[in-house]
Design a protein around this motif. Sequence first.
Motif, PDB file in Angstrom:
ATOM      1  N   THR A  61       0.808  -1.278   0.192  1.00  0.00           N
ATOM      2  CA  THR A  61       0.056   0.155   0.043  1.00  0.00           C
ATOM      3  C   THR A  61       0.987   1.208  -0.190  1.00  0.00           C
ATOM      4  OG1 THR A  61      -1.899  -1.063   1.106  1.00  0.00           O
ATOM      5  CG2 THR A  61      -2.006   1.163   1.192  1.00  0.00           C
ATOM      6  N   PHE A  65       1.239   4.072  -3.003  1.00  0.00           N
ATOM      7  CA  PHE A  65       1.048   5.583  -2.701  1.00  0.00           C
ATOM      8  C   PHE A  65       2.178   6.435  -2.907  1.00  0.00           C
ATOM      9  CE2 PHE A  65       0.585   9.150   0.102  1.00  0.00           C
ATOM     10  CZ  PHE A  65      -0.837   9.373   0.020  1.00  0.00           C
ATOM     11  N   ARG A  68       2.565   7.180  -6.921  1.00  0.00           N
ATOM     12  CA  ARG A  68       1.695   8.112  -7.218  1.00  0.00           C
ATOM     13  C   ARG A  68       1.965   9.571  -6.763  1.00  0.00           C
ATOM     14  NH1 ARG A  68      -4.561   8.295  -5.696  1.00  0.00           N
ATOM     15  NH2 ARG A  68      -4.885  10.197  -6.783  1.00  0.00           N
ATOM     16  N   ILE A  75       2.151  17.961  -5.470  1.00  0.00           N
ATOM     17  CA  ILE A  75       2.156  17.029  -4.394  1.00  0.00           C
ATOM     18  C   ILE A  75       3.724  17.147  -4.177  1.00  0.00           C
ATOM     19  CG2 ILE A  75       2.259  14.709  -3.297  1.00  0.00           C
ATOM     20  CD1 ILE A  75      -0.487  15.995  -3.198  1.00  0.00           C
ATOM     21  N   ARG A  88       3.338  -0.806  10.519  1.00  0.00           N
ATOM     22  CA  ARG A  88       1.942  -1.059  10.255  1.00  0.00           C
ATOM     23  C   ARG A  88       1.433  -2.464   9.846  1.00  0.00           C
ATOM     24  NH1 ARG A  88      -1.265   0.270   5.389  1.00  0.00           N
ATOM     25  NH2 ARG A  88      -3.162   1.334   5.921  1.00  0.00           N
TER      26      ARG A  88
ATOM     27  N   PHE B  65      -5.593  13.144  -2.188  1.00  0.00           N
ATOM     28  CA  PHE B  65      -4.163  12.458  -2.029  1.00  0.00           C
ATOM     29  C   PHE B  65      -3.647  13.096  -0.729  1.00  0.00           C
ATOM     30  CE2 PHE B  65       0.125  11.843  -2.593  1.00  0.00           C
ATOM     31  CZ  PHE B  65       0.191  10.377  -3.179  1.00  0.00           C
ATOM     32  N   LEU B  66      -3.796  14.265  -0.452  1.00  0.00           N
ATOM     33  CA  LEU B  66      -3.180  14.901   0.538  1.00  0.00           C
ATOM     34  C   LEU B  66      -3.804  14.134   1.892  1.00  0.00           C
ATOM     35  CD1 LEU B  66      -1.200  16.660   1.492  1.00  0.00           C
ATOM     36  CD2 LEU B  66      -2.663  18.670   1.394  1.00  0.00           C
ATOM     37  N   ARG B  68      -5.254  11.250   2.143  1.00  0.00           N
ATOM     38  CA  ARG B  68      -5.121  10.032   2.429  1.00  0.00           C
ATOM     39  C   ARG B  68      -3.569   9.747   3.174  1.00  0.00           C
ATOM     40  NH1 ARG B  68      -4.292   5.381  -2.413  1.00  0.00           N
ATOM     41  NH2 ARG B  68      -3.418   3.953  -0.517  1.00  0.00           N
ATOM     42  N   ALA B  69      -2.668  10.827   2.684  1.00  0.00           N
ATOM     43  CA  ALA B  69      -1.093  10.979   3.036  1.00  0.00           C
ATOM     44  C   ALA B  69      -1.251  11.151   4.381  1.00  0.00           C
ATOM     45  CB  ALA B  69      -0.310  11.963   2.250  1.00  0.00           C
ATOM     46  N   LEU B  72      -2.032   7.589   6.515  1.00  0.00           N
ATOM     47  CA  LEU B  72      -1.554   6.379   6.015  1.00  0.00           C
ATOM     48  C   LEU B  72      -0.102   6.348   6.671  1.00  0.00           C
ATOM     49  CD1 LEU B  72      -1.660   3.698   4.302  1.00  0.00           C
ATOM     50  CD2 LEU B  72      -0.687   5.028   2.309  1.00  0.00           C
ATOM     51  N   LEU B 404      -6.341   0.653   2.894  1.00  0.00           N
ATOM     52  CA  LEU B 404      -6.364   1.786   2.168  1.00  0.00           C
ATOM     53  C   LEU B 404      -5.925   3.145   2.834  1.00  0.00           C
ATOM     54  CD1 LEU B 404      -6.673   2.713  -0.805  1.00  0.00           C
ATOM     55  CD2 LEU B 404      -9.110   3.461   0.019  1.00  0.00           C
ATOM     56  N   ARG B 405      -6.557   2.960   4.050  1.00  0.00           N
ATOM     57  CA  ARG B 405      -6.089   4.419   5.063  1.00  0.00           C
ATOM     58  C   ARG B 405      -6.268   3.763   6.450  1.00  0.00           C
ATOM     59  NH1 ARG B 405      -8.836  10.016   3.514  1.00  0.00           N
ATOM     60  NH2 ARG B 405      -8.980  10.352   5.943  1.00  0.00           N
ATOM     61  N   ASP B 406      -5.565   4.461   7.485  1.00  0.00           N
ATOM     62  CA  ASP B 406      -5.604   3.907   8.741  1.00  0.00           C
ATOM     63  C   ASP B 406      -6.912   4.215   9.259  1.00  0.00           C
ATOM     64  OD1 ASP B 406      -2.867   3.066   8.708  1.00  0.00           O
ATOM     65  OD2 ASP B 406      -2.267   4.970   9.244  1.00  0.00           O
TER      66      ASP B 406
END
Lengths: 477, 477
Positions: A61, A65, A68, A75, A88, B65-66, B68-69, B72, B404-406
């Motif tokens: 994952t 990321f 991307r 970004i 994690r 995107f941000l 998600r960053a 994660l 995908l995300r925490d």
Amino acid sequence: MGDGAASDEFDVIVIGGGPAGENAAQYAIAGSDRTAALVERELVGGECSYWACMPSKALLTPVHFLDRARHLRGITGTGIDLDAVLARRDDFTAHHADTGQVAWAQSVGVAVIRGAGALAGDRRVRVGDRELIARQAVVLATGSTALIPDVPGLRAALPWISRDVTNLRELPRRVLILGGGVVACEAATWLSAFGAAVTMVVRGDRLLGGMEPFAGERVASALAERGVEIRFGAGLDAVTRTSPAATGAGRIHGGPVTATVGGTVLEADELVVATGRAPATAGLGLATVGLDDRAVAVDDHLTAIGVAGSWLYAVGDVTGRNLLTHMGKYQARVCGDVIAARARGGPLDGPRYRATADHGAVPAVVFSAPEVATVGRTEQAARTAGFTVVAVELDISVAGSALLRDDYAGHAKLVVDRSTGRLLGATFVGPDVGELLQAATVAVVGEIPVEQLWHAVPAYPTVSEVWLRLLEKLRDR
Amino acid sequence: MGDGAASDEFDVIVIGGGPAGENAAQYAIAGSDRTAALVERELVGGECSYWACMPSKALLTPVHFLDRARHLRGITGTGIDLDAVLARRDDFTAHHADTGQVAWAQSVGVAVIRGAGALAGDRRVRVGDRELIARQAVVLATGSTALIPDVPGLRAALPWISRDVTNLRELPRRVLILGGGVVACEAATWLSAFGAAVTMVVRGDRLLGGMEPFAGERVASALAERGVEIRFGAGLDAVTRTSPAATGAGRIHGGPVTATVGGTVLEADELVVATGRAPATAGLGLATVGLDDRAVAVDDHLTAIGVAGSWLYAVGDVTGRNLLTHMGKYQARVCGDVIAARARGGPLDGPRYRATADHGAVPAVVFSAPEVATVGRTEQAARTAGFTVVAVELDISVAGSALLRDDYAGHAKLVVDRSTGRLLGATFVGPDVGELLQAATVAVVGEIPVEQLWHAVPAYPTVSEVWLRLLEKLRDR
């Protein structure tokens, strides 16, 4: 005994507590007062939870990321903290404690019995010194184990198998991967992303054999761009290792490895064997019911073929049908429903009681970068099966893909039965295509003519608009 | 004249060169030697390409995107460079040059005529001083325009409309958004993410009216977490502005705005009006063919109702059917096929010739954070339409979402026709759910009973596994 199983007699006994076994036990007794036991020799939750799907995807994952981030203008500064990624990952494997899974089993009324289960004749299961009796059914769900090919020096070198590379604790500087399938491609992806110098030794002439050729080609190109060296048509002739040491899963198992590959000598700090898996039937007592030690053949009710009385079932990798967690779980749901229906004396005449998806509607996602998502038949497989096919393919280039990343590169293909207009198979390759697959799976299973799919409008601007381009191309044929 | 249109006579004339108009022209003449002209008063490519879908999604992609960053673990240091984001957005709108689109039109044999087109009676189109003749068909594809409500001082204040907020060049420090629909929610998402203090003034008691209530509730909660203040049940009573100035799209249109909202006085640096859109029929000459200036009503062949001779068609927003780019394009494909079939004298008896998806199979994605993806009927709409429904809903919590995300938080709902077992509608809310939608759209269009969907196995571990959870819940009903 601490296993909640005071009795030695159950309606259903499941040997193997991975995802398939768990589902079979749950479904077999759901909504009834019948009893089930799950016999597990390692951790309830199985290979997938601790050593395969979960840790590998937890490693991949952040890699996807990061990829991307580096291809999305606007970004800035994204990096990866390997220790945090590994931490994690360890959370996703519950630090190899199955407390949660055991609690879940008990919450759905399934007793957990620790130990290696083996058949001991008709409706009998031996676990250590204990003999359990299944009033109705025994389900085999022991999964599969990694194959280690018979190469001089290989076993003695204590190579990593998938369990080690997913549970990575020390990053080897140089890694040799033997194999070109899903495990090999995924491991090469994360190892190279984390900074290892990776060489893949692949017997065939491409990666991901069995899938559409462009899938393996695109993954190979991407791996090469990451600096992975791929040696196709190559076999391992011999291996030697300085002071091999059983240091534990994910730790480097000794000094440097020297491998002879087609006359060339390669040196690495670790060797990963990813050459396939075999049904885990050793010690399962199959001979006591008249079966041999190969994959347990089952019919579409997941009932073992060649055993009288419809009491023996098998689900998941041990059946050799489709070695995929989600297909094992699917078989387990069908199997559990079959067992429950037979317990009620009911007929097995609904679609619910046949694992039909095993034939021609199997989805699979390879979480390499790019991802590969595929369902149903490849063009070649469809032709071999006797279909007259129309196939269309194109690069994925729609507004949604351009938005997703600046250099989006993907490819998609549909295989259609010319006589019925139904979708036989679909393959998508590209970043994040995994979630595109379900639409194709629904179309394959639903046997929807492409003429009708024309009215399944993809929302703009999503990557799913590739459906529109594919269907337009099909119209032109 | 530089428009490649030496003649004033065409087989097909399309008024309005947005995505719907482009597709109608292309499909109407594809594979034939018939001629088509596209009449466009602004830019070929239309609202979507320069002022709506493309720029808004280009602004939102980095925001998602941000987000998600930041959720994660293992990913470090991600930031956003607003100037680079705006520059990327400008690339997606081709810097408001339609050279590429004009070249595309000409490449598919469609002549482009610059100017405002209007009907001038039967098969006649006036563009400035020029009168064009359509031998077969005229297609209206003029789209829609932003509604500005009749509030004292509002027009004089020169508020931003969707075109300004998508083409943002100066970030107002404080923004008032009037409205609670898709445009309002998306704009509030990016403006707040970029650092503006946003207040939404919403007439109703929730966001995204018309969708399942949980969609608007979840978007409202997420916006509130970003610091957006939402005033429900509130209307704008009056507006005043210091020195309003027509500074250009995306630039602040003057000094501070003072708005009276239900007795409270709010001050902002810019005001965005996002209270809906109306079909763009002004000046379209509808009266010359006996129609009034409302949305152009069409049948499922996209043929205008109330005009004899089957020569007048309309597609996209101007029809008032479904104000969504992808539905406009869909209607345009069907319309083009209908025109082509009628030109050949062929029958219109295949599914290709009816825009059936407009009724009950309309997908929509709101690119807010979380995203909202919906197709078909809500539970309420299905009941109102007379269906006996079974509805199931649950939080999206599968291995794929956790990976995908925490802090993945999402919700999904299926609405099923109890009598046929067919899916009537689906709604997903959560990060990146946009690509989950196509599977539901295929299921709705394919009229697949949920019993059969059971065999459409989602790949593990993808977010699509939510299908399994939903179907399991349906079984229990």
